[in-house]
Design a protein around this motif. Structure first.
Motif, PDB file in Angstrom:
ATOM      1  N   UNK A  31       0.822  -1.213   0.000  1.00 35.91           N
ATOM      2  CA  UNK A  31       0.000   0.000   0.000  1.00 35.91           C
ATOM      3  C   UNK A  31       0.860   1.269   0.000  1.00 35.91           C
ATOM      4  N   UNK A  32       0.641   2.236  -0.946  1.00 33.21           N
ATOM      5  CA  UNK A  32       1.389   3.497  -0.934  1.00 33.21           C
ATOM      6  C   UNK A  32       1.161   4.296   0.351  1.00 33.21           C
ATOM      7  N   UNK A  33      -0.085   4.337   0.813  1.00 33.97           N
ATOM      8  CA  UNK A  33      -0.380   5.074   2.038  1.00 33.97           C
ATOM      9  C   UNK A  33       0.335   4.457   3.233  1.00 33.97           C
ATOM     10  N   UNK A  34       0.437   3.122   3.235  1.00 33.92           N
ATOM     11  CA  UNK A  34       1.128   2.460   4.331  1.00 33.92           C
ATOM     12  C   UNK A  34       2.622   2.765   4.299  1.00 33.92           C
ATOM     13  N   UNK A  35       3.202   2.848   3.098  1.00 35.95           N
ATOM     14  CA  UNK A  35       4.609   3.211   3.011  1.00 35.95           C
ATOM     15  C   UNK A  35       4.824   4.645   3.479  1.00 35.95           C
ATOM     16  N   UNK A 188      -4.771   7.542   6.113  1.00 32.91           N
ATOM     17  CA  UNK A 188      -4.320   6.321   5.443  1.00 32.91           C
ATOM     18  C   UNK A 188      -5.387   5.231   5.521  1.00 32.91           C
ATOM     19  N   UNK A 189      -5.985   5.091   6.685  1.00 37.05           N
ATOM     20  CA  UNK A 189      -7.025   4.079   6.871  1.00 37.05           C
ATOM     21  C   UNK A 189      -8.210   4.343   5.945  1.00 37.05           C
ATOM     22  N   UNK A 190      -8.602   5.613   5.847  1.00 36.12           N
ATOM     23  CA  UNK A 190      -9.739   5.983   5.004  1.00 36.12           C
ATOM     24  C   UNK A 190      -9.409   5.756   3.525  1.00 36.12           C
ATOM     25  N   UNK A 191      -8.192   6.146   3.109  1.00 39.45           N
ATOM     26  CA  UNK A 191      -7.797   5.964   1.722  1.00 39.45           C
ATOM     27  C   UNK A 191      -7.737   4.498   1.321  1.00 39.45           C
ATOM     28  N   UNK A 201      -7.244   2.236  -7.123  1.00 40.20           N
ATOM     29  CA  UNK A 201      -6.053   2.497  -6.290  1.00 40.20           C
ATOM     30  C   UNK A 201      -5.762   3.982  -6.076  1.00 40.20           C
ATOM     31  N   UNK A 202      -6.501   4.845  -6.768  1.00 41.38           N
ATOM     32  CA  UNK A 202      -6.254   6.285  -6.663  1.00 41.38           C
ATOM     33  C   UNK A 202      -6.388   6.775  -5.219  1.00 41.38           C
ATOM     34  N   UNK A 203      -7.393   6.292  -4.490  1.00 40.03           N
ATOM     35  CA  UNK A 203      -7.662   6.796  -3.148  1.00 40.03           C
ATOM     36  C   UNK A 203      -6.504   6.494  -2.186  1.00 40.03           C
ATOM     37  N   UNK A 204      -5.933   5.307  -2.320  1.00 40.23           N
ATOM     38  CA  UNK A 204      -4.784   4.941  -1.496  1.00 40.23           C
ATOM     39  C   UNK A 204      -3.608   5.870  -1.791  1.00 40.23           C
ATOM     40  N   UNK A 205      -3.317   6.083  -3.084  1.00 38.77           N
ATOM     41  CA  UNK A 205      -2.205   6.949  -3.468  1.00 38.77           C
ATOM     42  C   UNK A 205      -2.473   8.404  -3.075  1.00 38.77           C
TER      43      UNK A 205
END
Length: 313
Positions: A31-35, A188-191, A201-205
């Motif tokens: 996950x980008x948000x997790x990174x 990050x959790x919401x994305x 995957x846009x929302x995570x990024x």
């Protein structure tokens, strides 16, 4: 000082534990948000170390090279933290998120095995981030208690006023970091959740980019607040007027020729004044009056550690 140190230590242990969990979550899910959150926690953990160095260094006794002590070390290390928060966590989060938006990876539905149990990989992120929010909320509460004690002591009415006026930049930095950490984990959790339910995957990024911008914004605010103290800021004008009023309340004081205040460390204030006394006073009487004024100023504001009064003829 003890309060600031306990706040920083609480944040250090929380961030160190969260860094390991977030990085494990990223390795399992990509996950980008997790990174971005891993960058954030790595930066926060290192920052707490810098703040502890600042606290330790500022506690050194005054010497010939530093006659007013090493209190400003905390201002320097807190400024350094702001720069690192901006440059490492913020910038890396934005660039990684932007790269993920430009080159998206499809949302996977893989499963992971842990202790013999299989579960969807996205639950790794959910579990880690919820745990991070819990840890960071504890650290945030400790920092809030520290700043609340200062607000009560100085009769500050809001956190924004405390942010502008406090000289305890270590507690201020910890409070800001912990707040951003809770907010970042929530974003990050919401994305991740939106990407999961939409398959986009846009929302995570985008969450990664937003976390980075949030970090950079607060880093700039912290740097500005530390800059004012590094450059030798005085007391707020209202507080300084109160000190002037204390000096002029004595009948023996004709007028104040010069009055200056400056912070030379957290909660460490220097006051200097040039005062014209009545012509009828002899040297001994002036010395006694100066002692009385100095004691009155220190009693009014416990932050005052040194007072230098020069009688004018």
């Amino acid at each position: 000082m003890a309060s600031s140190k306990s706040v920083v230590i609480a944040a250090l242990f929380a961030n160190a534990a969260i860094t390991v969990l977030k990085f494990a979550g990223f390795l399992l899910t990509g996950s980008p948000a997790m990174l971005s959150e891993t960058y954030h926690s790595v930066s926060d953990t290192g920052n707490q170390v810098f703040l502890l160095i600042g606290i330790r260094y500022s506690g050194r006794e005054a010497d010939d090279k530093h006659p007013f002590g090493y209190g400003k070390a905390q201002f320097f290390y807190s400024f350094l933290v702001a720069v690192l928060l901006f440059g490492i966590a913020g910038w890396e989060s934005v660039t990684h998120g932007y790269h993920s938006i430009m080159h998206p990876h499809p949302v996977t539905t893989s499963t992971e095995t842990l202790f013999g149990y299989q579960f969807p990989s996205h639950w790794v992120n959910y579990t880690v981030l919820i745990g991070a929010i819990a840890f960071e909320t504890y650290a945030l509460w400790k920092a809030y208690l520290g700043i609340s004690r200062q607000m009560k002591e100085h009769n500050w009415e809001s956190l924004s006023e405390a942010f502008r006026k406090t000289s305890d930049v270590t507690t201020l930095t910890a409070l800001t970091e912990d707040f951003v950490a809770v907010a970042g984990a929530g974003i990050a959790l919401f994305g991740i959740y939106l990407s999961r339910i939409t398959g986009n995957p846009f929302y995570d990024a985008a969450a990664s980019v937003f976390i980075g911008l949030l970090l950079m914004g607060f880093a700039l605010a912290l740097a500005w607040e530390n800059k004012r103290l590094l450059l030798g800021e005085s007391l707020p004008s209202g507080d300084e007027r109160q000190l002037r009023a204390i000096v002029t309340q004595w009948d023996t004081v004709r007028h104040i020729d010069d009055f200056r205040t400056v912070f030379f460390g957290p909660e460490q204030l220097l006051v200097t004044a040039d005062i014209s006394f009545e012509d009828t006073m002899d040297t001994e009487s002036i010395d006694e009056q100066i002692t009385v004024i100095e004691n009155a100023l220190i009693e009014h504001n416990p932050q005052i550690e040194k007072v230098y009064i020069e009688p004018e003829m």
